[in-house]
Design a protein around this motif. Structure first.
Motif, mmCIF file in Angstrom:
data_model
loop_
_atom_site.group_PDB
_atom_site.id
_atom_site.type_symbol
_atom_site.label_atom_id
_atom_site.label_comp_id
_atom_site.label_asym_id
_atom_site.label_seq_id
_atom_site.Cartn_x
_atom_site.Cartn_y
_atom_site.Cartn_z
ATOM 1 N N GLU A 412 0.856 -1.178 0.000
ATOM 2 C CA GLU A 412 0.000 0.000 0.000
ATOM 3 C C GLU A 412 0.893 1.229 0.000
ATOM 4 O O GLU A 412 1.520 1.556 1.025
ATOM 5 C CB GLU A 412 -0.909 -0.005 1.230
ATOM 6 C CG GLU A 412 -1.840 -1.216 1.273
ATOM 7 C CD GLU A 412 -2.694 -1.233 2.536
ATOM 8 O OE1 GLU A 412 -2.511 -0.309 3.373
ATOM 9 O OE2 GLU A 412 -3.520 -2.140 2.680
ATOM 10 N N PRO A 413 0.997 1.922 -1.132
ATOM 11 C CA PRO A 413 1.898 3.076 -1.225
ATOM 12 C C PRO A 413 1.545 4.157 -0.206
ATOM 13 O O PRO A 413 0.368 4.422 0.080
ATOM 14 C CB PRO A 413 1.706 3.568 -2.654
ATOM 15 C CG PRO A 413 1.125 2.399 -3.390
ATOM 16 C CD PRO A 413 0.290 1.662 -2.384
ATOM 17 N N LYS A 414 2.595 4.779 0.327
ATOM 18 C CA LYS A 414 2.439 5.878 1.273
ATOM 19 C C LYS A 414 3.292 7.050 0.820
ATOM 20 O O LYS A 414 4.249 6.901 0.060
ATOM 21 C CB LYS A 414 2.836 5.437 2.673
ATOM 22 C CG LYS A 414 1.948 4.362 3.284
ATOM 23 C CD LYS A 414 2.409 4.037 4.703
ATOM 24 C CE LYS A 414 1.452 3.068 5.393
ATOM 25 N NZ LYS A 414 1.345 1.786 4.673
ATOM 26 N N GLU A 415 2.924 8.223 1.310
ATOM 27 C CA GLU A 415 3.705 9.405 0.980
ATOM 28 C C GLU A 415 5.150 9.218 1.465
ATOM 29 O O GLU A 415 5.387 8.803 2.594
ATOM 30 C CB GLU A 415 3.084 10.648 1.630
ATOM 31 C CG GLU A 415 3.784 11.929 1.213
ATOM 32 C CD GLU A 415 3.122 13.166 1.813
ATOM 33 O OE1 GLU A 415 3.692 14.254 1.675
ATOM 34 O OE2 GLU A 415 2.034 13.015 2.424
ATOM 35 N N GLY A 416 6.085 9.516 0.612
ATOM 36 C CA GLY A 416 7.493 9.322 0.948
ATOM 37 C C GLY A 416 8.076 8.041 0.378
ATOM 38 O O GLY A 416 9.299 7.849 0.413
ATOM 39 N N ASP A 417 7.219 7.161 -0.158
ATOM 40 C CA ASP A 417 7.712 5.941 -0.781
ATOM 41 C C ASP A 417 8.314 6.256 -2.155
ATOM 42 O O ASP A 417 7.817 7.133 -2.879
ATOM 43 C CB ASP A 417 6.601 4.913 -0.962
ATOM 44 C CG ASP A 417 6.214 4.258 0.356
ATOM 45 O OD1 ASP A 417 6.803 4.634 1.394
ATOM 46 O OD2 ASP A 417 5.341 3.376 0.341
ATOM 47 N N GLU A 418 9.344 5.508 -2.510
ATOM 48 C CA GLU A 418 9.967 5.658 -3.822
ATOM 49 C C GLU A 418 10.262 4.273 -4.379
ATOM 50 O O GLU A 418 10.839 3.430 -3.696
ATOM 51 C CB GLU A 418 11.266 6.457 -3.715
ATOM 52 C CG GLU A 418 11.958 6.685 -5.051
ATOM 53 C CD GLU A 418 13.219 7.518 -4.916
ATOM 54 O OE1 GLU A 418 14.213 7.181 -5.595
ATOM 55 O OE2 GLU A 418 13.212 8.483 -4.117
ATOM 56 N N ILE A 419 9.809 4.033 -5.619
ATOM 57 C CA ILE A 419 10.031 2.744 -6.273
ATOM 58 C C ILE A 419 11.233 2.877 -7.201
ATOM 59 O O ILE A 419 11.264 3.765 -8.066
ATOM 60 C CB ILE A 419 8.787 2.297 -7.051
ATOM 61 C CG1 ILE A 419 7.625 2.077 -6.078
ATOM 62 C CG2 ILE A 419 9.066 1.025 -7.835
ATOM 63 C CD1 ILE A 419 6.315 1.739 -6.763
ATOM 64 N N ARG A 420 12.192 1.966 -7.028
ATOM 65 C CA ARG A 420 13.422 2.027 -7.822
ATOM 66 C C ARG A 420 13.647 0.700 -8.540
ATOM 67 O O ARG A 420 13.516 -0.358 -7.935
ATOM 68 C CB ARG A 420 14.638 2.313 -6.935
ATOM 69 C CG ARG A 420 14.576 3.651 -6.220
ATOM 70 C CD ARG A 420 15.760 3.788 -5.278
ATOM 71 N NE ARG A 420 15.716 5.043 -4.540
ATOM 72 C CZ ARG A 420 16.523 5.345 -3.524
ATOM 73 N NH1 ARG A 420 17.438 4.449 -3.143
ATOM 74 N NH2 ARG A 420 16.408 6.507 -2.897
ATOM 75 N N HIS A 421 13.991 0.791 -9.813
ATOM 76 C CA HIS A 421 14.402 -0.385 -10.580
ATOM 77 C C HIS A 421 15.922 -0.486 -10.511
ATOM 78 O O HIS A 421 16.625 0.471 -10.824
ATOM 79 C CB HIS A 421 13.942 -0.274 -12.036
ATOM 80 C CG HIS A 421 12.456 -0.367 -12.199
ATOM 81 N ND1 HIS A 421 11.810 -1.556 -12.404
ATOM 82 C CD2 HIS A 421 11.497 0.587 -12.153
ATOM 83 C CE1 HIS A 421 10.515 -1.346 -12.510
ATOM 84 N NE2 HIS A 421 10.291 -0.036 -12.359
ATOM 85 N N THR A 422 16.413 -1.656 -10.084
ATOM 86 C CA THR A 422 17.855 -1.825 -9.902
ATOM 87 C C THR A 422 18.327 -3.098 -10.596
ATOM 88 O O THR A 422 17.535 -3.844 -11.160
ATOM 89 C CB THR A 422 18.213 -1.892 -8.398
ATOM 90 O OG1 THR A 422 17.579 -3.042 -7.832
ATOM 91 C CG2 THR A 422 17.750 -0.647 -7.670
ATOM 92 N N GLY A 423 19.596 -3.364 -10.500
ATOM 93 C CA GLY A 423 20.162 -4.572 -11.089
ATOM 94 C C GLY A 423 20.534 -4.356 -12.546
ATOM 95 O O GLY A 423 20.658 -3.228 -13.029
ATOM 96 N N LYS A 424 20.704 -5.478 -13.266
ATOM 97 C CA LYS A 424 21.140 -5.426 -14.670
ATOM 98 C C LYS A 424 20.134 -6.043 -15.634
ATOM 99 O O LYS A 424 20.060 -5.668 -16.786
ATOM 100 C CB LYS A 424 22.484 -6.137 -14.815
ATOM 101 C CG LYS A 424 23.620 -5.480 -14.038
ATOM 102 C CD LYS A 424 24.932 -6.226 -14.254
ATOM 103 C CE LYS A 424 26.074 -5.563 -13.508
ATOM 104 N NZ LYS A 424 27.366 -6.278 -13.707
ATOM 105 N N GLU A 425 19.352 -7.016 -15.165
ATOM 106 C CA GLU A 425 18.461 -7.756 -16.060
ATOM 107 C C GLU A 425 17.171 -6.978 -16.284
ATOM 108 O O GLU A 425 16.549 -6.486 -15.336
ATOM 109 C CB GLU A 425 18.153 -9.125 -15.460
ATOM 110 C CG GLU A 425 17.345 -10.027 -16.375
ATOM 111 C CD GLU A 425 17.112 -11.389 -15.764
ATOM 112 O OE1 GLU A 425 16.360 -12.182 -16.365
ATOM 113 O OE2 GLU A 425 17.661 -11.667 -14.680
#
Length: 846
Positions: A412-425
């Protein structure tokens, strides 16, 4: 600093080269040059073949030699063979000898050596040089001491496998004529081991060892047995050819003594022209006693240059490709241009030594403080079990830290959350109703001001979050775990043991037992100063180790206590089973294998009483007939195993009697192979293909008769012969817990079973794995398989002793992440195991 490429030839090396031919004609051995003789060099006997199917032949070879006109050649003929060619040297019994010469081998040979056999003496086998196949001649230069007594010694050249070996310019001299060689490593054969990107990438070529790798993040090791005392102040020099396409700027070589103290050296490759062969001096003016840098320290102070045991060649850990041919690592007198850097090196080494002294002093103070009064925190390493390992050894089973799985939850997203895509694949994902390419690993972090907290990993398109799992507990105080002063034993009700006493020795071993190696199973072995009395209680106190318990009470009842040394199947036996077995063994980790005295008695007890239990339709048939292997006598049952088994057991009057007879014969032939294979190894591991190695993977040790399929149950059903039923019971033993780990390789089985198979559902939902999962199991650590080498690098570093030297049959790592160990399949492991147990349970009584 510029690379120093020199053309120096040490005077001692010149001396060796000039005198070796003459030396081959002196001393205790005549005709060491192999000049005299006919079919064989004079003095040598006809070869002896110990094992076939091939045989050994020896000859005086006038075509292949180190120096003309001839050499001694020993070769296999008609297949692989094991044996030797020898000559008697009666006058060398009890002597210290210097042995020099040259040796070469080719083909698929295993263990090969130049050695002395001393029948009736101890030791009866004295190796001079062990060698591997290589296109290059390998130098022999060794000092050995032969035992007194027994029959006259034999000098032998022995080989095993299929191939050829040559021996030339051989001399056997009095030991006081031994001349140490400045050649440390001649790169004349394959390395003893290799790892990471260098895994199995080195190959012998004429004049050296060729290595072509995509990056410089790897290494390879070589066994040595060198006394470098004569060359203490000399500088290491590496001769190699840098081939086209090589971009690496350096290689590193580490020398280790017998105590594992390491001296490290760097060799710069900058500016070397492709195709050039250069001799590169070690950087910083390094010498044998003053290395470029100090590596790990052993238990004894200082580097023992008289006992240099291994050489480790590594890349510079860059992404640059490396393509070189290693030719020789030798020691040379330091030229004037490196004496100034050596003075700087001495100052730096002195500073490093002082820093290490301070670290050791701090460690010593910590050990003293722990021995004075170690803490016993509530989350310290937990003693789970105490048991006898031998009449004078107690074993402690300890859990160091606890793995606490955390289940996946809705996100459940909340204010201040950040979604990051990481890695190589990268993968395709749906975001905002649009399909796009994004990095596969998705991490959710929560930011509050300058503070950032990771919430977990987000499942792609699933809107579910997997928080990181937790680890609770404290590290073991490894500094004191093997010190006798950290333990005390006192009798609670034993009048003969009223005074507290320390064990005389302490050994231990540690391996991971949780996903990603975040927790460890530890076993500690206490050698007692005197025997315990059966039926009496003793208090084990831990004044110097941070176990959770300050002490535990142990009642010495060997017949009622699960032992660290008795290994038995967790599925038990039916009363009418024709085969009942338990194993007695214990590997003490840092103490090595324990050897029990002859005649020691142990029993397998009945759980209930506690008493000893030992002291077809026609169209289908036409298709079957057209495709079956049963009409070909040269085929094997495993080629169509299910069909062959089923046809062999057709009721009388069904099917083709000729084909049914052929099916029966193939099943029984495979079953007999199983029995032969099982009788050839100590644990009764069973498989019906005799050509397989004694150690493999994919259910080899976890699945009865392996994933190839079962034949012993069918053989018993066909014949009623007890040997097949006994063989079937035996085939279950190792996988069901009758092994040195006392570990069942199926989850939920018995008191100690695998807990962390590679079962993603149970991991994500933070539940225990389902009972009944049979894992792939053990892969031999000594084989250096490429498919699991990464696990040794990233997840097995804390093991004691080091993981590559653990016995094969204790090398199951219960850590979830290694497919070749922790994975399973329905058809390869689970169904075959379930079938086997079901057969043994429900078989008809005869």
């Amino acid at each position: 600093m510029r690379t120093l490429a020199t053309a120096l030839i040490p005077p001692l090396l010149l001396c060796l080269g000039l005198t070796l031919g003459a030396a081959a004609r002196e001393g205790f051995l005549t005709n060491g040059s192999m000049t005299e003789g006919g079919a064989l060099p004079s003095g040598w006997d006809e070869p002896k073949t110990e094992e076939g199917p091939g045989r050994l032949v020896a000859a005086r070879d006038t075509q292949v030699f180190k120096e003309g006109p001839a050499s001694l050649r020993l070769a296999t003929e008609g297949g692989a063979a094991k044996g030797n060619v020898s000559r008697a040297l009666p006058e060398v019994a009890g002597q210290q000898l210097a042995v020099t010469g040259w040796i070469r081998a080719e083909g698929a040979l295993g263990y090969n050596a130049l050695a002395f056999l001393c029948p009736g003496a101890e030791p009866s086998y004295v190796p001079v040089k062990e060698f591997r196949p290589s296109p290059s001649w390998q130098r022999v230069n060794a000092k050995v001491k032969l035992p007194d007594g027994g029959q006259p010694p034999l000098l032998v050249l022995l080989i095993q496998g299929e191939g050829r070996a040559w021996l030339d310019e051989l001399a056997v001299l009095p030991g006081d004529r031994f001349q140490p060689s400045p050649v440390v490593l001649d790169f004349a054969g394959e390395p003893l081991f290799s790892f990471l990107s260098w895994e199995k990438k080195a190959s012998p070529v004429e004049g050296g060892l060729h290595l072509r790798v995509e990056d410089s993040k790897g290494g390879m090791g070589f066994g040595l047995s060198e006394d470098l005392s004569t060359f203490a102040e000399w500088t290491p020099r590496l001769t190699l050819t840098v081939n086209e396409g090589s971009r690496a700027k350096a290689v590193r070589i580490t020398l280790r003594d017998a105590d594992e103290t390491a001296h490290e050296y760097a060799f710069k490759l900058d500016g070397v022209t492709a195709g050039a062969t250069v001799a590169v001096l070690a950087e910083k003016g390094a010498s044998v006693t003053e290395p470029g840098s100090l590596g790990d320290a052993g238990k004894q102070a200082g580097f023992d240059i008289a006992h240099v045991a291994t050489a480790l060649v590594q890349g510079d850990w860059s992404s640059d490709p490396l393509d070189v041919t290693f030719k020789q690592l030798e020691l040379v007198p330091p030229p004037p241009e490196i004496l100034a850097p050596r003075e700087k090196l001495r100052l730096r080494l002195a500073a490093e030594a002082e820093q290490k002294r301070k670290v050791e002093a701090e460690r010593g103070a910590r050990i003293a403080a722990l021995l004075e009064s170690a803490p016993h925190p509530a989350d310290g390493p937990d003693i789970r079990h105490v048991a006898p390992g031998a009449p004078d050894i107690l074993a402690l089973w300890i859990q160091e830290k606890e793995f606490v799985p955390v289940a996946q939850i809705p996100y459940e997203p909340k204010e201040g959350d950040e979604i990051r895509h990481t890695g190589k694949e990268s993968v395709l994902v749906v975001e905002g109703g649009q399909v796009k390419e994004a990095l596969k690993q998705v991490v959710v972090v929560h930011k509050e001001g300058n503070r950032e907290v990771k919430l977990g990993d987000l499942a792609i398109n699933a809107e579910r979050l997997k928080p990181d799992d937790k680890v609770i507990g404290q590290d073991l105080t490894a500094e004191t775990v093997d010190l006798p002063a950290a333990y005390r034993i006192v009798g609670v009700d034993d009048p003969t043991w009223t005074e507290a006493a320390a064990p005389t020795q302490v050994w231990w071993k540690r391996k991971p037992d949780a996903p990603r190696s975040v927790a460890d199973q530890v076993e500690v072995f206490l050698k007692l100063p005197k025997p315990l009395t059966e039926g009496r209680t003793y208090r084990l106190e831990f004044p110097g180790v941070n176990y959770r318990q300050a002490s535990v009470d142990y009642r010495h009842e060997p017949a009622q206590t699960r032992s660290a040394a008795v290994h038995v199947s967790a599925i038990g036996y039916r009363p009418d089973d024709p085969f009942k077995r338990a194993f007695l063994s214990v590997w003490l980790g840092t103490g090595g294998a324990h050897h029990y005295p002859d005649g020691l008695r142990f029993q397998l007890l009945d759980d209930a009483s506690g008493k000893p239990a030992f002291t077809g339709e026609q169209p289908f048939h036409d298709e079957f007939r057209a495709t079956t292997i049963l009409t070909d006598p040269n085929t094997h049952a495993y080629e169509q195993l299910k069909a062959v088994r089923a046809y062999a057991r057709l009721p009388e009057g069904k099917g083709d009697p000729v084909l049914r007879k052929a099916a029966r014969e193939k099943v029984l032939a495979a079953a007999d192979n199983c029995l032969t294979f099982a009788e050839g190894n100590g644990f009764g591991v069973t498989v019906g293909v005799s050509g397989l190695p004694p150690m493999g993977f994919v259910g080899y040790l976890s699945t009865p008769e392996t994933c190839l399929g079962a034949v012993l149950p069918d053989a018993w059903l066909l014949t009623g012969e007890a040997k097949y039923l006994a063989g079937a019971v035996r085939a279950c033993q190792f996988s069901a817990g009758a092994n040195p780990m006392n570990l069942a390789l199926t989850t939920g089985l018995g008191p100690n079973a695998a807990r962390f198979p590679l079962h993603i559902d149970s991991y994500i939902t933070a539940q225990p794995a389902l009972a009944g999962i049979t894992v792939y199991g053990i892969s031999d650590p000594a084989e250096n398989y490429a498919f699991d080498s990464w696990a040794y690098t990233w997840f097995l570093q804390k093991m004691v002793p080091a993981p590559r030297i653990w016995p094969t049959h204790e090398s199951y790592w219960d850590i979830y992440v290694v497919p070749s160990t922790n994975e399973f399949t329905i058809h390869q492991t689970i169904i075959p195991t379930a079938f086997y147990w079901g057969f043994l349970t429900a078989r008809p009584t005869r």
